[in-house]
Design an enzyme around this catalytic site. Structure first.
Site, PDB file in Angstrom:
ATOM      1  N   HIS A 167      43.752  25.048  33.523  1.00  0.00           N
ATOM      2  CA  HIS A 167      44.521  24.371  33.309  1.00  0.00           C
ATOM      3  C   HIS A 167      44.530  23.966  34.869  1.00  0.00           C
ATOM      4  O   HIS A 167      43.527  23.852  35.494  1.00  0.00           O
ATOM      5  CB  HIS A 167      45.934  23.777  33.254  1.00  0.00           C
ATOM      6  CG  HIS A 167      46.460  24.975  33.595  1.00  0.00           C
ATOM      7  ND1 HIS A 167      46.370  26.382  33.364  1.00  0.00           N
ATOM      8  CD2 HIS A 167      47.476  24.293  34.367  1.00  0.00           C
ATOM      9  CE1 HIS A 167      47.127  26.956  34.946  1.00  0.00           C
ATOM     10  NE2 HIS A 167      48.347  25.903  35.181  1.00  0.00           N
ATOM     11  N   HIS A 195      46.719  22.479  36.803  1.00  0.00           N
ATOM     12  CA  HIS A 195      47.490  22.404  38.348  1.00  0.00           C
ATOM     13  C   HIS A 195      46.328  23.017  39.068  1.00  0.00           C
ATOM     14  O   HIS A 195      46.060  24.130  39.190  1.00  0.00           O
ATOM     15  CB  HIS A 195      48.795  23.548  37.753  1.00  0.00           C
ATOM     16  CG  HIS A 195      50.112  22.919  37.081  1.00  0.00           C
ATOM     17  ND1 HIS A 195      50.604  23.700  36.058  1.00  0.00           N
ATOM     18  CD2 HIS A 195      49.859  21.356  36.293  1.00  0.00           C
ATOM     19  CE1 HIS A 195      51.092  22.989  35.453  1.00  0.00           C
ATOM     20  NE2 HIS A 195      50.784  21.156  35.993  1.00  0.00           N
ATOM     21  N   ASP A 240      47.113  24.905  42.099  1.00  0.00           N
ATOM     22  CA  ASP A 240      46.847  26.234  42.190  1.00  0.00           C
ATOM     23  C   ASP A 240      45.994  27.267  41.015  1.00  0.00           C
ATOM     24  O   ASP A 240      45.893  28.342  41.551  1.00  0.00           O
ATOM     25  CB  ASP A 240      48.836  26.982  42.099  1.00  0.00           C
ATOM     26  CG  ASP A 240      49.248  27.257  40.595  1.00  0.00           C
ATOM     27  OD1 ASP A 240      48.955  26.476  40.221  1.00  0.00           O
ATOM     28  OD2 ASP A 240      49.547  28.228  40.380  1.00  0.00           O
ATOM     29  N   HIS A 241      45.475  26.838  40.004  1.00  0.00           N
ATOM     30  CA  HIS A 241      44.714  27.645  39.304  1.00  0.00           C
ATOM     31  C   HIS A 241      42.702  26.535  39.044  1.00  0.00           C
ATOM     32  O   HIS A 241      42.260  27.493  39.413  1.00  0.00           O
ATOM     33  CB  HIS A 241      45.194  27.026  38.043  1.00  0.00           C
ATOM     34  CG  HIS A 241      45.776  27.811  37.400  1.00  0.00           C
ATOM     35  ND1 HIS A 241      46.064  28.882  36.949  1.00  0.00           N
ATOM     36  CD2 HIS A 241      47.349  28.010  38.220  1.00  0.00           C
ATOM     37  CE1 HIS A 241      47.152  29.815  36.603  1.00  0.00           C
ATOM     38  NE2 HIS A 241      48.225  29.268  36.523  1.00  0.00           N
ATOM     39  N   HIS A 272      52.901  23.920  28.380  1.00  0.00           N
ATOM     40  CA  HIS A 272      53.299  23.735  29.769  1.00  0.00           C
ATOM     41  C   HIS A 272      52.718  23.265  30.478  1.00  0.00           C
ATOM     42  O   HIS A 272      53.417  22.191  31.292  1.00  0.00           O
ATOM     43  CB  HIS A 272      52.107  25.582  30.390  1.00  0.00           C
ATOM     44  CG  HIS A 272      52.342  25.702  31.673  1.00  0.00           C
ATOM     45  ND1 HIS A 272      53.583  25.226  32.962  1.00  0.00           N
ATOM     46  CD2 HIS A 272      51.412  25.301  32.754  1.00  0.00           C
ATOM     47  CE1 HIS A 272      53.216  25.937  33.875  1.00  0.00           C
ATOM     48  NE2 HIS A 272      52.159  25.635  34.011  1.00  0.00           N
ATOM     49  N   ASP A 330      48.637  30.181  31.892  1.00  0.00           N
ATOM     50  CA  ASP A 330      49.972  29.869  31.942  1.00  0.00           C
ATOM     51  C   ASP A 330      51.037  29.725  31.020  1.00  0.00           C
ATOM     52  O   ASP A 330      52.030  28.882  30.851  1.00  0.00           O
ATOM     53  CB  ASP A 330      50.696  28.751  33.524  1.00  0.00           C
ATOM     54  CG  ASP A 330      50.492  29.301  34.667  1.00  0.00           C
ATOM     55  OD1 ASP A 330      49.759  30.521  34.947  1.00  0.00           O
ATOM     56  OD2 ASP A 330      50.435  28.054  35.695  1.00  0.00           O
ATOM     57  N   HIS A 374      50.284  35.332  36.736  1.00  0.00           N
ATOM     58  CA  HIS A 374      50.800  35.420  37.319  1.00  0.00           C
ATOM     59  C   HIS A 374      51.662  35.919  37.590  1.00  0.00           C
ATOM     60  O   HIS A 374      51.508  37.254  36.353  1.00  0.00           O
ATOM     61  CB  HIS A 374      51.845  34.151  37.707  1.00  0.00           C
ATOM     62  CG  HIS A 374      51.692  32.397  37.934  1.00  0.00           C
ATOM     63  ND1 HIS A 374      51.804  32.263  39.216  1.00  0.00           N
ATOM     64  CD2 HIS A 374      51.158  31.559  37.631  1.00  0.00           C
ATOM     65  CE1 HIS A 374      51.493  31.349  39.120  1.00  0.00           C
ATOM     66  NE2 HIS A 374      51.254  30.664  38.051  1.00  0.00           N
TER      67      HIS A 374
END
Length: 258
Positions: free
Chosen positions: A52, A54, A56-57, A109, A130, A168
């Site tokens: 996805h 985001h 942080d990915h 998400h 996530d 995570h």
């Protein structure tokens, strides 16, 4: 089948699935540093899979492509991911590094979130991003409770011995909430103790298996009598349906303080 959880940021994992030739599929590199460090130890990235949009990915992709310009980057059909070289959706197969991953669209998400499932007769692995965590699930930033419940149900339909690789290290925090929902769940108590021991040793609590999650993760257990009993006490009535049961669990978790 070496499966490496490369720590990133404060609690992210970048996953590396390494083949017999040392070439690795890299999943959700939010930063490049952990992958570059592994490459210095002999890891050779063969492809990047993104679940996805985001940051942080996906934040490390550009730097990794600078190092390996021909590296394919597989991602959902979402224009917010500008580094993708291949776009995929529901039911498609991703063939990389001698592996074949099935693509599952799992909105909730985010609306464009996808997961990658490997089942080649020997290895069974799910990269859930996530959407599904150990003992938990992702927050609903874009999707609805009904969408997320359907996504989780589809992931839970995979074989019990599938290794769950999520984005995570949330297991112990999720365990505190899960115990509030099902205080007498023995599988949950065992998983919590296992996770606590692993963290005390400085090790990841992942991967786990879908079978373990189905026994202990309240978000996969919205039909369990013990979960429904707790929700009935919170609501003062029976949940109207599975979607309301899930929505109340997610609402409760959003404000939960251990």
């Amino acid at each position: 089948m070496p499966l490496l959880a490369l720590p990133a940021f404060s609690d992210n994992y970048i996953w590396a699935l390494v083949g017999g030739n040392g070439r690795a599929v890299i999943v959700d590199p939010g930063e490049a540093g952990p992958v570059l460090a592994a490459a210095n130890d002999g890891l050779e990235p063969a492809a990047i899979l993104l679940t996805h949009h985001h940051h942080d990915h996906i934040g490390g992709v550009a730097e990794l492509r600078d190092r390996w310009p021909a590296l394919p980057v597989v991602a959902p059909r979402d224009d917010r991911i500008t580094t993708a070289t291949v776009r995929v959706g529901e039911g498609e197969l991703v063939e990389v590094a001698g592996r074949s991953f099935g693509v599952m669209e799992v909105p909730g998400h985010t609306l464009s979130h996808i997961a990658y499932a490997l089942d080649d007769g020997h290895d069974k692995v799910l990269f859930s991003g996530d959407t599904l965590f150990s003992l938990g699930c992702g927050r609903l930033f874009e999707g609805s409770p009904g969408q997320m419940l359907d996504s989780l149900s589809r992931l839970a339909s995979l074989p019990d011995d599938t290794q769950l690789c999520c984005g995570h290290e949330y297991t112990l925090a999720n365990a505190a909430f899960a115990r509030a929902v099902e205080p007498d769940n023995q599988a949950l108590h065992q998983r919590t103790e296992q996770a606590r021991n692993l963290r005390e040793l400085g090790r990841a609590t992942l991967p786990t298996t879908l079978g373990e999650e189905k026994a202990a993760n309240p978000f996969l257990r919205t039909d369990a009598p013990s979960v429904l009993r707790t929700l009935r006490e919170r609501l003062g009535r029976e949940p109207t349906d599975r979607v309301e049961a899930f929505a109340e669990l997610r609402r409760w978790k959003d404000g939960f303080a251990a």
